[in-house]
Design an enzyme around this catalytic site. Structure first.
Site, short mmCIF file in Angstrom:
data_model
loop_
_atom_site.label_atom_id
_atom_site.label_comp_id
_atom_site.label_asym_id
_atom_site.label_seq_id
_atom_site.Cartn_x
_atom_site.Cartn_y
_atom_site.Cartn_z
N GLY A 18 0.80 -1.22 0.00
CA GLY A 18 0.00 0.00 0.00
C GLY A 18 0.83 1.27 0.00
CB THR A 19 3.80 2.36 1.94
OG1 THR A 19 3.16 2.22 3.21
CG2 THR A 19 4.72 3.57 1.98
CG ASN B 216 -4.68 3.99 9.27
OD1 ASN B 216 -5.10 5.04 8.77
ND2 ASN B 216 -3.57 3.94 9.98
CD GLN C 114 -6.67 -0.65 7.65
OE1 GLN C 114 -7.44 -1.54 8.02
NE2 GLN C 114 -5.41 -0.63 8.03
CB SER D 236 -2.09 -3.58 1.15
OG SER D 236 -0.99 -4.29 1.65
CB SER D 237 -1.65 -8.91 -0.42
OG SER D 237 -1.64 -10.22 0.08
CG HIS D 238 -0.22 -6.73 5.00
ND1 HIS D 238 -0.18 -6.40 6.34
CD2 HIS D 238 0.00 -5.59 4.31
CE1 HIS D 238 0.05 -5.10 6.46
NE2 HIS D 238 0.16 -4.59 5.24
CB THR E 286 11.93 -10.40 -11.53
OG1 THR E 286 13.01 -10.24 -12.46
CG2 THR E 286 11.37 -11.82 -11.64
CB CYS F 298 3.03 2.95 9.79
SG CYS F 298 2.49 1.72 8.60
#
Length: 394
Positions: free
Chosen positions: A73-74, A154, A182, A202-204, A240, A328
């Site tokens: 995300g960042t 967030n 979020q 973002s995935s996490h 890659t 963060c």
């Protein structure tokens, strides 16, 4: 007796779901090819990359070729802001954002101001953490090139009036970016319906691996290349591709879309139980953020007369993981910029606690928190001169 392990910090990160890990594993072992290679191994990786891109696109109703994979995300926030700023400098140098954005946005804006001469307007928010539409319209100038307002906060979970913001941006022919880290995968998002030009994800945050995210870039959006090198991501973000993590993100997005309604209903019910239980048992407590327009798994309390760090330490001693705001900025002793922006005084902002709920949270977990937290707050207040003075002055 083994100490209980209870995770209540899903807004910081989520565990990887088993189905996601199972999908990833072959791409760490058997299917290890480089997606840019023309041979069989490369084609296998390229096929997985294409599938994941489609899965993420389906989550937010975008075209497949409008999804660009990033490291999270960042990075997506940085790319959106810097990419628009540098590509549209001939039109203007003015950016509009809000005071409660993630630091991925705020620090990038500060960098553009300090080092590249851009002008940034930081909008105030109301007591729920919402941007006022009239303030946004009033801030627009002839030189405005970008509006960047986060989808959902967030820390306090407030969801912004994104559709109205998108309509204003479209009316004034200004690009609209939203940080949806979020939100994407936790609530429904349709980028077409909402007039979004760029969106960070973002995935996490949705039970996928860390270190992988995406930037939605609407077709036709002029944007500077972020990483120079190879032809990956249509020459806009070279390097890659991290195929195992991209595969995991795709699977997490697919699960999130299929599970959306149940996810929202379950978390909203658990959230209501937690809020009602804590407010009934702990006086001098407030819930921060909107009660109507709120992420389903977010709860943010302020407890008067004490500091959040003490709460976190005592919860951690019981095996309960929580936070006082954004992960963060967890090393900072300053009060949350979000809580200050919604009008809380320093002494109340310091006593904040974010408890975020996820797909593995149970009713028993909520009951445990409700049972343990009152004694922690009572103990900390018994040591607080502020509490003692307030009680004497009653």
């Amino acid at each position: 007796m083994e100490k209980r392990r209870l995770y209540m910090d899903y807004s910081a990160t989520t565990p990887v779901k088993k189905e996601v890990l199972d999908e990833m594993m072959p791409y760490l072992t058997d299917y290890f090819g480089n997606a840019s290679s023309f041979h069989l191994f490369g084609r296998e990786a390229k096929s997985a990359l294409d599938k994941a891109r489609e899965q993420v696109a389906n989550l937010v109703n975008s075209k497949t070729n409008e999804i660009y994979f990033t490291a999270g995300g960042t990075e997506s926030d940085n790319w959106a802001l810097e990419g628009v700023a540098y590509a549209h400098r001939e039109k203007g140098n003015h950016i509009i954002t809000s005071k409660i954005e993630h630091h991925g946005i705020l620090h990038t804006c500060e960098y553009l101001e300090k080092h590249h001469g851009f002008e940034v307007t930081y909008l105030d928010v109301d007591s729920e953490g919402k941007v006022r539409i009239e303030d946004l319209e009033a801030a627009i100038k002839d030189t405005t090139i970008l509006i960047s307002i986060m989808f959902a906060n967030n820390e306090i979970g407030t969801i912004q009036p994104i559709k109205e913001i998108g309509e204003i941006a479209k009316k004034h022919k200004i690009l609209f970016h939203t940080d949806a880290v979020q939100a994407a995968g936790n609530i429904p998002i349709d980028v077409k319906e909402l007039n979004i030009d760029l969106m960070s994800m973002s995935s996490h945050k949705i039970y996928g691996p860390k270190g992988i995210g995406a930037l939605y870039i609407k077709t036709g959006t002029k944007l500077h290349t972020f990483v120079h090198g190879g032809a990956q991501e249509k020459r806009r973000r070279a390097g890659t591709e991290n195929i195992p993590s991209i595969v995991g993100y795709g699977k997490a997005a697919e699960i999130a879309k299929a599970n959306m309604q149940n996810h929202i209903e379950t978390l909203t019910n658990l959230r209501a139980k937690l809020i009602d239980g804590i407010l009934a048992k702990i006086p001098y407590t407030r819930v921060n953020g909107s009660m109507e327009d709120r992420l389903p798994g977010n709860v943010n309390f302020s407890f008067e007369f004490i500091e959040g760090e003490g709460i976190l330490l005592m919860l951690d001693m019981l095996g309960i993981a929580a936070s006082s705001g954004s992960a963060c900025t967890s090393g900072s002793l300053d009060p949350s910029h979000v809580l200050m922006a919604i009008g809380l005084p320093h002494e109340i902002a310091h006593g904040s606690l974010r408890l975020s709920i996820g797909d593995f949270t149970t009713v028993d977990d909520i009951d445990y928190i409700i049972g343990q937290l009152p004694a922690i707050i009572e103990r900390l207040r018994s040591m607080s001169p502020l509490y003692d003075a307030a009680m004497k002055n009653k």
